[in-house]
Design a protein around this motif. Structure first.
Motif, PDB file in Angstrom:
ATOM      1  N   SER A 627       0.835  -1.189   0.000  1.00 46.18           N
ATOM      2  CA  SER A 627       0.000   0.000   0.000  1.00 46.18           C
ATOM      3  C   SER A 627       0.872   1.242   0.000  1.00 46.18           C
ATOM      4  O   SER A 627       2.007   1.224   0.462  1.00 46.18           O
ATOM      5  CB  SER A 627      -0.896  -0.004   1.244  1.00 46.18           C
ATOM      6  N   SER A 629      -0.380   4.071   1.348  1.00 43.43           N
ATOM      7  CA  SER A 629      -1.050   4.976   2.282  1.00 43.43           C
ATOM      8  C   SER A 629      -1.208   4.328   3.653  1.00 43.43           C
ATOM      9  O   SER A 629      -1.458   3.130   3.763  1.00 43.43           O
ATOM     10  CB  SER A 629      -2.435   5.347   1.727  1.00 43.43           C
ATOM     11  N   PRO A 633      -7.772   2.906   2.004  1.00 45.28           N
ATOM     12  CA  PRO A 633      -8.178   3.381   0.674  1.00 45.28           C
ATOM     13  C   PRO A 633      -9.698   3.566   0.600  1.00 45.28           C
ATOM     14  O   PRO A 633     -10.445   3.038   1.422  1.00 45.28           O
ATOM     15  CB  PRO A 633      -7.737   2.235  -0.259  1.00 45.28           C
ATOM     16  N   GLU A 693      -9.932  -1.609  -6.972  1.00 44.92           N
ATOM     17  CA  GLU A 693     -10.287  -1.214  -5.603  1.00 44.92           C
ATOM     18  C   GLU A 693      -9.898  -2.315  -4.612  1.00 44.92           C
ATOM     19  O   GLU A 693      -9.300  -2.051  -3.567  1.00 44.92           O
ATOM     20  CB  GLU A 693     -11.788  -0.949  -5.485  1.00 44.92           C
ATOM     21  N   ALA A 696      -6.223  -2.606  -3.956  1.00 42.55           N
ATOM     22  CA  ALA A 696      -5.753  -1.544  -3.051  1.00 42.55           C
ATOM     23  C   ALA A 696      -6.114  -1.862  -1.599  1.00 42.55           C
ATOM     24  O   ALA A 696      -5.286  -1.719  -0.682  1.00 42.55           O
ATOM     25  CB  ALA A 696      -6.343  -0.200  -3.475  1.00 42.55           C
ATOM     26  N   VAL A 697      -7.353  -2.294  -1.381  1.00 40.59           N
ATOM     27  CA  VAL A 697      -7.801  -2.577  -0.011  1.00 40.59           C
ATOM     28  C   VAL A 697      -7.081  -3.803   0.545  1.00 40.59           C
ATOM     29  O   VAL A 697      -6.645  -3.815   1.699  1.00 40.59           O
ATOM     30  CB  VAL A 697      -9.329  -2.764   0.034  1.00 40.59           C
ATOM     31  N   TRP A 700      -3.507  -2.888   1.356  1.00 37.48           N
ATOM     32  CA  TRP A 700      -3.477  -2.058   2.571  1.00 37.48           C
ATOM     33  C   TRP A 700      -3.737  -2.914   3.811  1.00 37.48           C
ATOM     34  O   TRP A 700      -3.037  -2.778   4.830  1.00 37.48           O
ATOM     35  CB  TRP A 700      -4.526  -0.950   2.461  1.00 37.48           C
TER      36      TRP A 700
END
Length: 902
Positions: A627, A629, A633, A693, A696-697, A700
């Motif tokens: 990730s 971040s 996300p 999506e 990304a999740v 993360w």
């Protein structure tokens, strides 16, 4: 870009590589000058020591906290070092000399101490290397040693200050004396062993024709140590014992020595035990010492009959007959000692009262003494029986120093966790005895006292200062003794930071934040740190003290070399990896309880690590990488919103558990999130629908797992973190703690939890009824709620793949055999016609139910029988309890299965 992981998880290769990297890069204490400090000091192991299972527990818990706080951005300092271990280290070096037909006394003190330093440099780093294998993220750049110059200066200053304040003094008292090592030792270094011995009964004649009320002209006493009668100074009787009231203040004449000693009234004598009269040897028994003082004997007047090697010497009154002088206290190497000669002489003079015993045939026989098993104190290093010995030693006024620590715990300035230990703490501190701090050794901190020709002591930081006190021309001789190791280690929280100098480290990291310690050193180390911290700095060394239990063998027995049940933690690391052992320690550490070793559970946590490894490989194979971040996300899919909420809840539960030092709750929280929520459900739910999506999740979430699991399993998490993306300059060990900046989504949580409940219910029902897991079944829900409708509509493919239900009808089920399952408020009917033989399945379940019910009842009867529980072997009782729990659960399961069939 991620780096593909090997198929096989190999802990050994990962551990060696990552620990070297962390240490070489200075990552255990990164530069964080403006960060909030967090400080723990490691209880310094003996420099002679090797890692044992207790060290593994103690250091795992500390490392969990230090890694956790480092991830939270604090200036986390874990002070590490070793204790000089006076007796243990001197013994190691002396044994080396003996192996070369050499000995310590062939050297000057200075030359011998130099040899000890040589040994320390060559061989003293064993345990520090082993701590690295466990993964301990200590600040090795400042490794401490209690004999370092700055530390020694702190020790000497403390001694001199205490002396000048009247809190250290020289006194004649009884100590635990080790006749082999020829030094006083602490209570901690005394091991009590049950030894087959004897209980002798003597007659002590009353003086001047005095008799007891019943006409007897003697008092009967008994002892397990007859040799000590050579230094008896009194006979004690209870003040309320009517048998002896008339002779209190009179005297008895001791056989052999002819010494005339008083009969004193003292509550130490128990009228219910034996004759109710007790021989008193104040110079060789701790209880007798106190009785002697109450009777008016000054310690300097108390008789000593043994030299430093426990051989008989002449007493101050010169009454020990010549034939006893030089004998050892008791038989040694086949040669009779003073004990045997005393018994022989008392028997010859008619003062020995024989013990009448019966043979197996019921015949009476006369013995010199009653055979008994006696709890006997041995020195843990010298291995010989400890002798209470009256000597001049240095003492700390512990009673005065204990006052502030007692108050600190009472008012909450210092919290002891678990709180149940406070009662024990207060009981010891409020009844504390003077602390003997001198040891008759060469290795250690030499006591800073010099004596003139009259024996007057001059205490100072240096000989020059002592000479200035004594005056020019006065010849001085330095005290030969060294300080108890516990005296120096009591300064560990502050002196390791540079105290008494007011260094930047002292200013920032003292007081420390937490001490983690075994309960067994609460008094010997923890309480003394509180005393010295308050005395030297006016501050408590830490606000919180966590006391963990012991690690026991699998059967609950205490580990000991003699029992052959000692577990080597390094062997467990070799077999399962350090991460698995660490996680076992954390998961099993429940406040107030000991830990039972369980290799199967350690193996289970190795499997847990492997599951995470394979889950990461699955993610990589589906294009899921690191990730970018810390915050969660954006997510629109319910399954992604759900897993983000699960991270939020797991992080909150983890923070709460670690704040309360509930290591088991913390470990179980992250375990169940990783295994159950992420691996078993989330990864299954997203299969076949991994869009950008979800990538990304998932990436993360996996990163959050690495962060949250890192304090417990540092090696595998750092490895997986590094392989998930290019972040060589952003290692996991110094990454930021989890901060999702998101909230739990109630709608997503309700939807996915409902879906999980339905799947779980169907799988359980299939298992109970013997239906193949992969069998697809039709289902009917006659009265669905809005949640059921929306979940089924949105997740039909997932329900078919996971629950193996297709199709699902929101209608009444057809007549016929069926089973029922529930998800939340919704009931599902699943027809079974053609799936199983209902009659045969009912018969099978009923037969199994009958068998388990019968077994459960039988076991319940055995376990309610006190004779079985109390007399059977512990492992047999434990097995019965386990079997009972199994069959009770089987009854419940089989009843539920029958109920499903109607």
């Amino acid at each position: 870009m991620s780096t593909e992981l090997p198929k096989t998880f190999d802990p050994a290769e990962i551990e060696a590589r990552w620990y070297t990297h962390w240490e070489n890069e200075g990552l255990f204490r990164p530069e964080r000058p403006d960060a909030q400090p967090y400080t723990i000091v490691n209880p310094p192991p003996n420099v002679t020591g090797s890692l044992h299972i207790g060290h593994a527990l103690d250091n795992t818990l500390q490392d969990i906290m230090i890694r956790y706080e480092r991830l939270r951005g604090k200036d986390a300092l874990w002070v590490v070092g070793t204790d000089h271990a006076g007796i243990a280290t001197q013994m190691v070096v002396e044994r080396q000399l003996e192996a070369k037909q050499d000995k310590r006394t062939n050297y000057s003190r200075e030359d011998f101490v130099a040899k000890v330093w040589e040994w320390k440099e060559e061989s003293g780093g064993t345990i520090t290397r082993q701590l690295r294998r466990l993964g301990c993220s200590m600040d090795w750049s400042r490794e401490q040693f209690t004999m370092d110059e700055h530390f020694s200066n702190a020790v000497l200053k403390t001694f001199v200050d205490l002396y000048n304040d009247g809190l250290i003094y020289r006194d004649k008292r009884l100590v635990n004396w080790d006749p082999k090592l020829k030094t006083a030792i602490s209570d901690l270094e005394v091991e009590t062993q049950d030894v087959k011995g004897s209980f002798w009964h003597f007659r002590y004649p009353l003086e001047d024709g005095v008799t007891l009320a019943d006409g007897r002209d003697h008092i009967e006493v008994a002892t397990t140590r007859p040799e000590t009668m050579l230094a008896d100074m009194a006979v004690a009787v209870h003040p309320d014992d009517e048998r002896y009231k008339s002779v209190v203040g009179k005297h008895v004449v001791l056989p052999i020595t002819g010494r005339c000693v008083p009969i004193v009234a003292d509550e130490h004598a128990d009228p219910e035990l034996g004759s109710g009269a007790v021989k008193i040897t104040p110079g060789h028994d701790f209880n007798d010492f106190e009785v002697g003082k109450r009777a008016g004997f000054k310690p300097a007047e108390m008789l000593n009959m043994l030299d430093a090697e426990a051989n008989v010497c002449q007493t101050a009154d010169g009454l020990v007959p010549e034939e006893f002088l030089g004998l050892h206290r008791f038989k040694r190497d086949g040669v009779d000692g003073a004990r045997e000669l005393v018994v022989q002489r008392l028997k010859e003079s008619g003062h020995l009262i024989p013990h009448i015993a019966k043979t197996k045939k019921g015949e009476e026989q006369e013995l010199d003494a009653e055979p008994r098993t006696i709890a006997t104190p041995f020195g843990d290093r010298g291995g010989v029986v400890i002798e209470p010995w009256l000597t001049d030693q240095w003492y700390v006024d512990a009673e005065t120093l204990a006052k502030k620590p007692i108050e600190a715990v009472k008012n909450g300035d210092v919290e002891i966790v678990p709180k149940a230990w406070e009662k024990t703490f207060f009981n010891w501190m409020e009844n504390i005895q003077p602390w003997c701090v001198s040891r008759q050794l060469w290795w250690g901190h030499r006591i800073p006292a010099w004596y003139d020709g009259d024996g007057k002591a001059y205490v100072a930081l240096s000989e020059a200062e002592a000479q200035a006190q004594a005056g020019e021309g006065v010849a001085l001789t330095r005290d030969d003794d060294v300080l108890d190791t516990w005296f120096s280690s009591a300064l560990w929280p502050s002196a390791t930071l540079g105290w008494p100098e007011q260094t930047d480290l002292v200013a920032k990291h003292y007081p420390n934040d937490l001490l983690i310690s075994g309960f067994d050193i609460l008094f010997f180390w923890d309480a003394r740190m509180l005393m010295m911290g308050q005395y030297n700095t006016g501050k408590n060394p830490w606000p919180k003290l966590y006391l963990h239990g012991l690690v026991r063998a699998a059967d609950g027995a205490k580990m000991s070399k003699s029992k052959g049940n000692v577990v080597d933690p390094l062997g467990l690391i070799d077999q399962y990896g350090a991460d698995a052992l660490r996680f076992f320690m954390a998961a099993m550490e429940s406040q107030g309880r000991d830990i039972k070793m369980d290799d199967k559970r350690i193996e289970g946590y190795r499997n847990f690590a492997t599951k995470l490894w394979n889950a990461t490989r699955f993610c990589q194979s589906n294009g899921i990488g690191a990730s970018s971040s810390i915050a969660a996300p954006a997510a629109s899919h319910a399954v992604n919103r759900w897993i983000i909420g699960e991270v939020v809840e797991t992080k909150e539960a983890l923070d709460a558990a670690l704040a309360e030092l509930r290591f088991d709750a913390a470990a179980n929280t992250i375990y169940h999130f990783v295994w159950d929520r992420f691996c078993d459900w989330y990864l299954e739910l997203i299969k076949g629908q991994i869009d950008e999506e979800t990538k990304a999740v998932a990436g993360w979430t996996l990163d959050q797992i690495f962060v949250m699991l890192h304090p417990f399993m540092p090696f595998i998490t750092e490895e997986l973190w590094s392989k998930q993306g290019e972040r060589a300059n952003h290692p996991l060990i110094t990454a930021g703690w989890v901060d999702p900046q998101a909230e739990v989504d109630p709608a997503a949580k309700a939807e996915i939890d409902w879906l999980i409940a339905l799947t779980g219910a169907v799988r359980t029902a299939k298992n109970e009824l013997g239906i193949a897991p992969g069998a697809k079944l039709e289902a009917f829900c006659p009265a669905p709620g809005e949640l059921a409708k929306s979940v089924v509509e949105a997740n039909a493919a997932a329900i078919e793949r996971l629950a193996r239900l297709t199709p699902i009808h929101f209608a009444e089920a057809p007549d016929g055999a069926a089973m029922q399952v529930a998800a939340g408020e919704d009931a599902f009917v699943i027809p079974l016609e053609g799936i199983i033989d209902i009659a045969a399945e009912k018969a099978r379940l009923e037969k199994a139910l009958e068998t388990s019910a019968k077994e459960a009842k039988s076991l319940e009867g055995r376990l309610s029988n006190a004779n079985f529980v109390e007399r059977a072997k512990p492992e047999a009782v434990e097995k019965a309890r386990g079997d009972h729990a199994h069959h009770t659960a089987e009854v419940a399961r089989l009843e539920a299965a029958l109920a499903r069939l109607g």
